[in-house]
Design a protein around this motif. Structure first.
Motif, PDB file in Angstrom:
ATOM      1  N   ALA A 218      38.254  58.324 -71.409  1.00 55.97           N
ATOM      2  CA  ALA A 218      37.991  57.247 -70.450  1.00 55.97           C
ATOM      3  C   ALA A 218      38.245  57.724 -69.027  1.00 55.97           C
ATOM      4  CB  ALA A 218      38.858  56.028 -70.774  1.00 55.97           C
ATOM      5  N   ASP A 219      39.346  58.468 -68.830  1.00 55.61           N
ATOM      6  CA  ASP A 219      39.661  58.992 -67.487  1.00 55.61           C
ATOM      7  C   ASP A 219      38.579  59.956 -67.007  1.00 55.61           C
ATOM      8  OD1 ASP A 219      41.978  57.524 -67.220  1.00 55.61           O
ATOM      9  OD2 ASP A 219      43.301  59.136 -67.924  1.00 55.61           O
ATOM     10  N   ALA A 220      38.110  60.818 -67.901  1.00 57.74           N
ATOM     11  CA  ALA A 220      37.077  61.786 -67.527  1.00 57.74           C
ATOM     12  C   ALA A 220      35.779  61.072 -67.155  1.00 57.74           C
ATOM     13  CB  ALA A 220      36.842  62.767 -68.669  1.00 57.74           C
ATOM     14  N   ALA A 221      35.403  60.069 -67.938  1.00 53.40           N
ATOM     15  CA  ALA A 221      34.183  59.316 -67.651  1.00 53.40           C
ATOM     16  C   ALA A 221      34.317  58.555 -66.330  1.00 53.40           C
ATOM     17  CB  ALA A 221      33.882  58.346 -68.782  1.00 53.40           C
ATOM     18  N   THR A 222      35.504  58.035 -66.056  1.00 53.23           N
ATOM     19  CA  THR A 222      35.744  57.305 -64.814  1.00 53.23           C
ATOM     20  C   THR A 222      35.629  58.238 -63.621  1.00 53.23           C
ATOM     21  OG1 THR A 222      37.225  55.775 -65.964  1.00 53.23           O
ATOM     22  CG2 THR A 222      37.424  55.890 -63.568  1.00 53.23           C
ATOM     23  N   THR A 223      36.244  59.404 -63.702  1.00 51.89           N
ATOM     24  CA  THR A 223      36.177  60.386 -62.611  1.00 51.89           C
ATOM     25  C   THR A 223      34.736  60.804 -62.356  1.00 51.89           C
ATOM     26  OG1 THR A 223      38.373  61.183 -63.223  1.00 51.89           O
ATOM     27  CG2 THR A 223      37.037  62.625 -61.834  1.00 51.89           C
TER      28      THR A 223
END
Length: 188
Positions: A174-179
């Motif tokens: 989720a963090d990677a997709a958000t970034t």
């Protein structure tokens, strides 16, 4: 109920949450045209006497990077679609060409990009809450299995560790997709 099936359920729930995030990210405007920006707009079609999603009423394409073209299956619904897009307040002004609608995508201002990044972060945070909820369900099911003597004290710790590992894995996704989405939104 066995520990393996509980872990599989938790993993499937977490996968669904991350997929939901990807779908919601698709509706966040970047500088480029995308059918996802309008496909879920609800249109009230007077001729049919019902409300429908735009993707059910028309073919949505992007002939250019800054334009969405909407070609209704039924030409009599063009006016309803035009009105529905304007009422959705997406910031688009459809150009009605009779049987086709064109949506020019205006350039995003710096302020509007920052608003979009805030929306991306909000979506991400909501998904993380959902992931933590899935984690809690998994942990609670692990405790139930221990109470039913399916798991021992040691195997419960291992089980909880596996649930936590799954949670960490999906939070990282989720963090990677958000970034990635934030970078896409801020790119001029």
């Amino acid at each position: 109920m066995d520990p393996t099936s509980v872990l599989e359920e938790v993993e499937m729930s977490m996968e669904a949450a991350v997929e939901q995030m990807a779908t919601e990210f698709g509706s966040v405007r970047t500088g480029k045209a995308s059918p996802a920006l309008v496909e879920n707009v609800t249109i009230e079609v007077k001729a049919y006497g019902s409300k429908m999603k735009l993707r059910e009423l028309a073919v949505i394409t992007t002939p250019e990077t800054r334009q969405i073209m909407i070609q209704p299956y039924d030409a009599s619904t063009v006016e309803d679609i035009d009105r529905g897009i304007r009422e959705a307040q997406l910031g688009f002004n459809p150009v009605n060409e009779g049987k086709v609608l064109r949506l020019p995508i205006p350039e995003l201002t710096e302020e509007r990009r920052r608003e979009m990044v805030k929306r991306v972060k909000t979506i991400s945070e909501d998904i993380k809450v959902r992931l933590r909820s899935c984690r809690k369900v998994g942990m609670d099911n692990g405790k139930k299995l221990k109470n039913e003597n399916v798991l021992t004290e040691d195997s419960l710790r291992d089980f909880e560790s596996q649930v936590q590992d799954l949670t960490d894995k999906f939070v990282k996704l989720a963090d990677a997709a958000t970034t990635e989405k934030e970078a896409e939104v801020m790119t001029v």
